[in-house]
Design an enzyme around this catalytic site. Structure first.
Site, PDB file in Angstrom:
ATOM      1  N   ARG A 171      36.083  49.854  26.963  1.00 57.44           N
ATOM      2  CA  ARG A 171      36.389  49.111  28.019  1.00 57.44           C
ATOM      3  C   ARG A 171      37.845  48.426  27.614  1.00 57.44           C
ATOM      4  NH1 ARG A 171      31.710  51.157  31.433  1.00 57.44           N
ATOM      5  NH2 ARG A 171      31.591  52.914  30.479  1.00 57.44           N
ATOM      6  N   GLY A 193      48.546  35.680  43.566  1.00 65.00           N
ATOM      7  CA  GLY A 193      49.654  35.432  43.220  1.00 65.00           C
ATOM      8  C   GLY A 193      49.514  34.639  41.481  1.00 65.00           C
ATOM      9  N   HIS A 251      50.371  24.799  45.382  1.00 61.20           N
ATOM     10  CA  HIS A 251      49.859  23.319  47.049  1.00 61.20           C
ATOM     11  C   HIS A 251      48.567  24.372  48.046  1.00 61.20           C
ATOM     12  CE1 HIS A 251      53.403  26.125  47.382  1.00 61.20           C
ATOM     13  NE2 HIS A 251      53.119  26.533  48.741  1.00 61.20           N
ATOM     14  N   CYS A 304      45.594  29.732  44.530  1.00 62.31           N
ATOM     15  CA  CYS A 304      46.799  29.516  45.207  1.00 62.31           C
ATOM     16  C   CYS A 304      46.131  29.690  46.438  1.00 62.31           C
ATOM     17  CB  CYS A 304      47.647  30.090  44.176  1.00 62.31           C
ATOM     18  SG  CYS A 304      47.623  32.252  44.310  1.00 62.31           S
ATOM     19  N   GLY A 305      47.568  29.780  47.421  1.00 66.49           N
ATOM     20  CA  GLY A 305      46.643  29.992  48.229  1.00 66.49           C
ATOM     21  C   GLY A 305      45.945  31.158  48.637  1.00 66.49           C
ATOM     22  N   THR A 306      46.527  32.482  47.769  1.00 62.82           N
ATOM     23  CA  THR A 306      45.122  33.458  47.789  1.00 62.82           C
ATOM     24  C   THR A 306      44.567  34.450  46.441  1.00 62.82           C
ATOM     25  OG1 THR A 306      47.443  35.085  47.085  1.00 62.82           O
ATOM     26  CG2 THR A 306      46.352  34.743  50.026  1.00 62.82           C
ATOM     27  N   GLY A 307      45.043  33.091  45.969  1.00 61.13           N
ATOM     28  CA  GLY A 307      44.775  33.463  44.679  1.00 61.13           C
ATOM     29  C   GLY A 307      45.032  34.870  44.195  1.00 61.13           C
ATOM     30  N   ASN A 325      34.304  42.804  32.559  1.00 60.57           N
ATOM     31  CA  ASN A 325      35.781  42.633  32.174  1.00 60.57           C
ATOM     32  C   ASN A 325      36.051  41.946  30.702  1.00 60.57           C
ATOM     33  OD1 ASN A 325      35.648  42.848  35.184  1.00 60.57           O
ATOM     34  ND2 ASN A 325      36.431  44.611  34.789  1.00 60.57           N
ATOM     35  N   ARG A 362      29.647  49.165  25.486  1.00 61.24           N
ATOM     36  CA  ARG A 362      30.213  49.638  26.406  1.00 61.24           C
ATOM     37  C   ARG A 362      30.916  49.464  26.726  1.00 61.24           C
ATOM     38  NH1 ARG A 362      26.639  49.785  30.285  1.00 61.24           N
ATOM     39  NH2 ARG A 362      26.933  49.722  32.447  1.00 61.24           N
TER      40      ARG A 362
HETATM   41  C1  RB5 Z   1      52.269  30.030  48.630  1.00 57.60           C
HETATM   42  O1  RB5 Z   1      52.361  29.662  49.815  1.00 57.60           O
HETATM   43  C2  RB5 Z   1      51.506  31.066  48.497  1.00 57.60           C
HETATM   44  O2  RB5 Z   1      52.246  32.370  47.978  1.00 57.60           O
HETATM   45  C3  RB5 Z   1      50.535  31.033  47.241  1.00 57.60           C
HETATM   46  O3  RB5 Z   1      50.142  29.505  47.024  1.00 57.60           O
HETATM   47  C4  RB5 Z   1      49.330  32.149  46.707  1.00 57.60           C
HETATM   48  O4  RB5 Z   1      48.699  32.780  48.063  1.00 57.60           O
HETATM   49  C5  RB5 Z   1      50.575  33.314  46.673  1.00 57.60           C
HETATM   50  O5  RB5 Z   1      50.023  34.299  46.331  1.00 57.60           O
END
Ligand code: RB5
Length: 149
Positions: free
Chosen positions: A136, A70, A9, A65-68, A99, A132
């Site tokens: 890795r 998780g 979400h 996700c919200g931050t990428g 990578n 190289r």
């Molecule tokens: C959901 O609220 C949030 O925790 C998820 O999107 C994400 O940012 C987790 O890393």
């Protein structure tokens, strides 16, 4: 190229924009949801996209996700996955070059849609450099398989 796509979400708007963008660029996109705004547990979506890439159904994956973060933590638990959370251009390019990352994770609450599309383009358009860097990346696999180097 086949690309697996997924979000929770915190990333639905970005995911839909990325889906349209990749389709406009004639990529074959496997959309693992979510499809409507509902609260979901991001590891479930990360697992679907990671399995698709690890099993060779898709060559690359993109998770939002919200931050990428998780999404990247969850996806990296799947054997063969190298998922990178990126919020700027240099990292999105070099995580392919050096990578051989196979999943790009983006934060819908960190970057705007315009930046997200630019990072997606850099990620899908950049080839692994090998040389190289292959040694890795092989060491990462060795840690994954043997638990030691
Ligand atoms: C959901 O609220 C949030 O925790 C998820 O999107 C994400 O940012 C987790 O890393």
């Amino acid at each position: 190229m086949r690309i697996a796509l997924g979000c929770d979400h915190g990333g639905l708007e970005h995911k839909n924009a990325i889906l349209n963008h990749l389709k406009d660029r004639d990529f074959e996109v496997f959309d693992f949801g979510i499809y409507e705004l509902e609260s979901v547990d991001y590891p479930k979506i990360a697992l679907k996209v990671a399995n698709s890439v690890a099993q060779g159904e898709c060559e690359l994956g993109i998770l939002v996700c919200g931050t990428g973060i998780g999404m990247s933590l969850a996806a990296n638990k799947v054997k063969g996955i190298r998922a990178a959370a990126c919020s700027e251009h240099f990292s999105a390019k070099f995580t392919r070059l050096h990578n051989n990352s196979n999943i790009l994770c983006l934060g819908g609450r960190v970057i705007g849609i315009g930046t997200a599309l630019e990072l997606v383009d850099l990620f899908v358009d950049t080839e692994f450099e090998g040389g190289r860097h292959q040694r890795r990346v092989d060491m990462i696999s060795e840690i994954e398989n043997e638990g030691e180097l």
